[in-house]
Scaffold this active site. Sequence first.
Site, PDB file in Angstrom:
ATOM      1  N   ARG A  38       4.230 -33.795  29.886  1.00 28.28           N
ATOM      2  CA  ARG A  38       4.180 -34.334  31.235  1.00 28.28           C
ATOM      3  C   ARG A  38       2.801 -34.962  31.424  1.00 28.28           C
ATOM      4  NH1 ARG A  38       6.376 -29.070  31.594  1.00 28.28           N
ATOM      5  NH2 ARG A  38       8.535 -29.024  32.353  1.00 28.28           N
ATOM      6  N   LYS A  91       4.778 -25.853  33.615  1.00 20.76           N
ATOM      7  CA  LYS A  91       5.204 -25.357  34.920  1.00 20.76           C
ATOM      8  C   LYS A  91       5.368 -23.844  34.896  1.00 20.76           C
ATOM      9  CE  LYS A  91       7.567 -29.498  36.589  1.00 20.76           C
ATOM     10  NZ  LYS A  91       8.853 -30.045  37.092  1.00 20.76           N
ATOM     11  N   HIS A 145      11.323 -26.851  29.002  1.00 20.53           N
ATOM     12  CA  HIS A 145      12.338 -26.613  30.032  1.00 20.53           C
ATOM     13  C   HIS A 145      12.745 -25.146  30.004  1.00 20.53           C
ATOM     14  CE1 HIS A 145      13.794 -31.085  30.002  1.00 20.53           C
ATOM     15  NE2 HIS A 145      12.734 -30.897  30.756  1.00 20.53           N
ATOM     16  N   ARG A 160       7.973 -39.375  27.850  1.00 20.26           N
ATOM     17  CA  ARG A 160       8.542 -38.035  27.667  1.00 20.26           C
ATOM     18  C   ARG A 160      10.050 -38.142  27.420  1.00 20.26           C
ATOM     19  NH1 ARG A 160       7.855 -32.477  28.932  1.00 20.26           N
ATOM     20  NH2 ARG A 160       9.421 -31.565  30.318  1.00 20.26           N
ATOM     21  N   HIS A 203       7.353 -40.510  33.491  1.00 20.41           N
ATOM     22  CA  HIS A 203       8.003 -39.673  32.482  1.00 20.41           C
ATOM     23  C   HIS A 203       8.657 -40.484  31.356  1.00 20.41           C
ATOM     24  CE1 HIS A 203       7.189 -35.774  33.801  1.00 20.41           C
ATOM     25  NE2 HIS A 203       8.309 -35.424  34.380  1.00 20.41           N
ATOM     26  N   TYR A 262      19.802 -35.274  28.151  1.00 19.02           N
ATOM     27  CA  TYR A 262      19.416 -36.153  27.054  1.00 19.02           C
ATOM     28  C   TYR A 262      20.533 -36.345  26.041  1.00 19.02           C
ATOM     29  CZ  TYR A 262      14.754 -35.905  28.984  1.00 19.02           C
ATOM     30  OH  TYR A 262      13.689 -36.000  29.835  1.00 19.02           O
TER      31      TYR A 262
END
Length: 311
Positions: free
Chosen positions: A162, A186, A283, A260, A257, A292
């Site tokens: 990120r 995160k 994630h 990414r 993004h 994806y």
Amino acid sequence: MTNRARHRATDRAEEYQIDSLIEPFLDDLWSRKGLSDNTLSAYRSDLCHFDRFVQAKGRELESVDQALIRDYLSLRFDKAFAKSSSARLISSLRAFYRYLLLQKTIQIDPTALIKPPKLERKLPDSLSEADVDRLLGEPHLDDPVECRDRAMLELLYACGLRVTELVSLTLDQISLRQGVVRIVGKGSKERLVPLGEMAINEIESYLVSARPELLKGNASDVVFPSKRGTMMTRQTFWHRIKLYALRAGISVHLSPHTLRHAFATHLLNHGADLRAVQLLLGHSDLSTTQIYTHVAKARLSALHLQHHPRG
């Protein structure tokens, strides 16, 4: 109207006063979930905008009912707010009122029967491998700033970071000898991501030549400092990406993004396992990564249509 509501209504004519219930909630979120400053800022923004609406109605946050929330959502609908924005708002309100319920500040959760709008599952914008090559080859290595940017772009694409993770990266998070970068993502979750050979070479060259010139003798543990020697903002780096895309003649819509997304899509196109891509992206839920697979399938379908004699 209570004394507190009357006092806040008076203040409203002069300057908005944030409700005293909001900050403790945000502190609780930060301590329990370790959310990033950007995420906490989004929660604060949603709640403050709602609080202004509530105040204008002569009410307080703890006296809100389902009807008042629906009125606010209707107002947003009339103003043509995006569905994604309203979905995030409902998520913020739901978390806030669940917190108040646990704190016994309220007896009934007014968001219990509020459903978020159905969102279309959008495929993330991505770049072709040829576009990535052109973008990463655009910065000039004889310029310290562009040398830094080349290293940043290589790292961004090589590791699927990120932008916030990239600009906040410190020297102790990178091991060129071991070929890994330690990312704090995160929720303060750490992950180790392998560096590619090209990224290692670009970073090594940048650290030796361009970085000392940018710092001008000042000390800093930030890997990619700005020209002032401080941590670069996400916005600054985003402007740099758009500059190189313009110079490279890339017409694909870019977002912060994009690289990414390209990282994930290109891995899957070359046969990477979805679970491995999930771990590399950081994630927490595999369902977040599964989008994806749609990108990869769409790409394969396009190739089949283009090249197969009966496509």
